[in-house]
Design an enzyme around this catalytic site. Sequence first.
Site, PDB file in Angstrom:
ATOM      1  N   ASN A  20       0.865  -1.464  -0.038  1.00 58.00           N
ATOM      2  CA  ASN A  20      -0.351   0.147   0.087  1.00 58.00           C
ATOM      3  C   ASN A  20       0.728   1.446   0.434  1.00 58.00           C
ATOM      4  OD1 ASN A  20      -2.124   2.243   0.928  1.00 58.00           O
ATOM      5  ND2 ASN A  20      -2.485   0.940   2.567  1.00 58.00           N
ATOM      6  N   TRP A  21       1.195   1.339  -1.239  1.00 56.21           N
ATOM      7  CA  TRP A  21       2.048   3.095  -1.825  1.00 56.21           C
ATOM      8  C   TRP A  21       1.420   4.167  -1.370  1.00 56.21           C
ATOM      9  CZ3 TRP A  21       4.498   2.077  -6.882  1.00 56.21           C
ATOM     10  CH2 TRP A  21       4.869   1.048  -7.245  1.00 56.21           C
ATOM     11  N   LYS A  22       0.190   4.180  -0.079  1.00 51.65           N
ATOM     12  CA  LYS A  22      -0.491   5.049  -0.105  1.00 51.65           C
ATOM     13  C   LYS A  22      -0.610   6.835  -0.385  1.00 51.65           C
ATOM     14  CE  LYS A  22      -0.453   3.338   4.588  1.00 51.65           C
ATOM     15  NZ  LYS A  22       0.147   3.045   6.532  1.00 51.65           N
ATOM     16  N   HIS A 110      -9.617   1.373   4.829  1.00 46.08           N
ATOM     17  CA  HIS A 110      -8.785   0.734   5.345  1.00 46.08           C
ATOM     18  C   HIS A 110      -8.290   2.373   7.013  1.00 46.08           C
ATOM     19  CE1 HIS A 110      -4.100   2.832   6.692  1.00 46.08           C
ATOM     20  NE2 HIS A 110      -4.064   1.277   5.389  1.00 46.08           N
ATOM     21  N   GLU A 112      -6.841   4.266   8.193  1.00 49.02           N
ATOM     22  CA  GLU A 112      -6.787   5.783   7.133  1.00 49.02           C
ATOM     23  C   GLU A 112      -7.971   6.068   7.051  1.00 49.02           C
ATOM     24  OE1 GLU A 112      -2.831   5.261   5.480  1.00 49.02           O
ATOM     25  OE2 GLU A 112      -1.837   4.320   7.117  1.00 49.02           O
ATOM     26  N   GLU A 182      -5.930  -5.200  10.697  1.00 48.38           N
ATOM     27  CA  GLU A 182      -4.205  -4.420  10.912  1.00 48.38           C
ATOM     28  C   GLU A 182      -4.969  -3.201  11.416  1.00 48.38           C
ATOM     29  OE1 GLU A 182      -2.690  -3.214   7.221  1.00 48.38           O
ATOM     30  OE2 GLU A 182      -3.771  -1.714   7.055  1.00 48.38           O
ATOM     31  N   GLY A 188       1.828   1.443  10.772  1.00 52.88           N
ATOM     32  CA  GLY A 188       3.259   2.899  10.466  1.00 52.88           C
ATOM     33  C   GLY A 188       3.811   3.643  11.969  1.00 52.88           C
ATOM     34  N   SER A 228       3.445  -2.123  10.333  1.00 54.60           N
ATOM     35  CA  SER A 228       4.478  -2.741  10.642  1.00 54.60           C
ATOM     36  C   SER A 228       4.991  -3.502   9.896  1.00 54.60           C
ATOM     37  CB  SER A 228       4.894  -2.189  11.891  1.00 54.60           C
ATOM     38  OG  SER A 228       4.349  -0.125  12.465  1.00 54.60           O
ATOM     39  N   GLY A 249       2.926  -1.216   4.084  1.00 55.52           N
ATOM     40  CA  GLY A 249       2.336  -0.114   3.939  1.00 55.52           C
ATOM     41  C   GLY A 249       3.868   0.641   3.926  1.00 55.52           C
ATOM     42  N   GLY A 250       4.723   0.808   4.511  1.00 52.81           N
ATOM     43  CA  GLY A 250       6.290   2.261   5.201  1.00 52.81           C
ATOM     44  C   GLY A 250       7.072   1.054   3.987  1.00 52.81           C
TER      45      GLY A 250
END
Length: 270
Positions: A20-22, A110, A112, A182, A188, A228, A249-250
């Site tokens: 997930n490149w956000k 998601h 976020e 998640e 994150g 993470s 993600g990251g």
Amino acid sequence: MSPARDQSPQGRRRPLVSGNWKMNFTHLEAIQVIQKLSYALDRGPLATVEVSVHPAFTALRSVQTVLDADEIPVALGAQDVHWEDKGPWTGEVSPPMLAKLGVRYVIVGHSERRQRLGETDEQVSMKLRATLRAGMTPICCVGETAEQRDAGETDQVVLGQLGSALEGVAPAEVATMVVAYEPIWAIGTGRTATPGDAGQVCATLRREVGERWGAEAAAGIRILYGGSVDERNAASLLAGDDVDGALVGGASLDPVAFAAIAAAAAAATA
Ligand code: PGA
């Protein structure tokens, strides 16, 4: 989507590692990242593991072109979608628009979006059904906050989100879907659930799917862990029988780290 495509040669659920490149990478940067990822991915593990990347809407077309032109065995994913096919929804992107671009996986719900953009359970459910209608596969995110976890409400929260998102979805479709557990406090933050906790919540989700949508749905649905995940912790987090991969993600912003996570997922299923 054919269930056979999602089974490894051994008949086990094929793990999925999704990046997930956000809100990162212009379309030009995204082209470079996907090319680097292609070099970094060992084609061996890809026989048993499926990999998807989820660029921003503005980069989907460019990434799709590179994936197609270079025959890179990575599935194209989106980070969100609207529930209507078309109409007066300024700024939104519809399921047929994504399907036409070759998008296969769509992240819905998601945290976020739920927490920071006010997305409701009802909207998540509409997005999920719209994704299936357009022939794509939803990756439906569920997860508890730190406060809910401390209050012992994890199962209640994630099962509530699952039930609401999958309301009215036929068992045969549930079998093709993906759910991502998640925990919000792990996203994150560099904190992860323990492999035991991640495995336990994924098992609880699968049991619920079995009770409400039947044994075939429970056997087919893929349940990912996210929060993470990196190249160091992936092997232990993905070792559980009920954990079918990761939503990353990251670490997915670094092609070498992301490829190492895909390799760890392959090793975990070997
Ligand atoms: P993270 O993000 O890996 O950076 O924690 C996961 C996600 O939000 O899907």
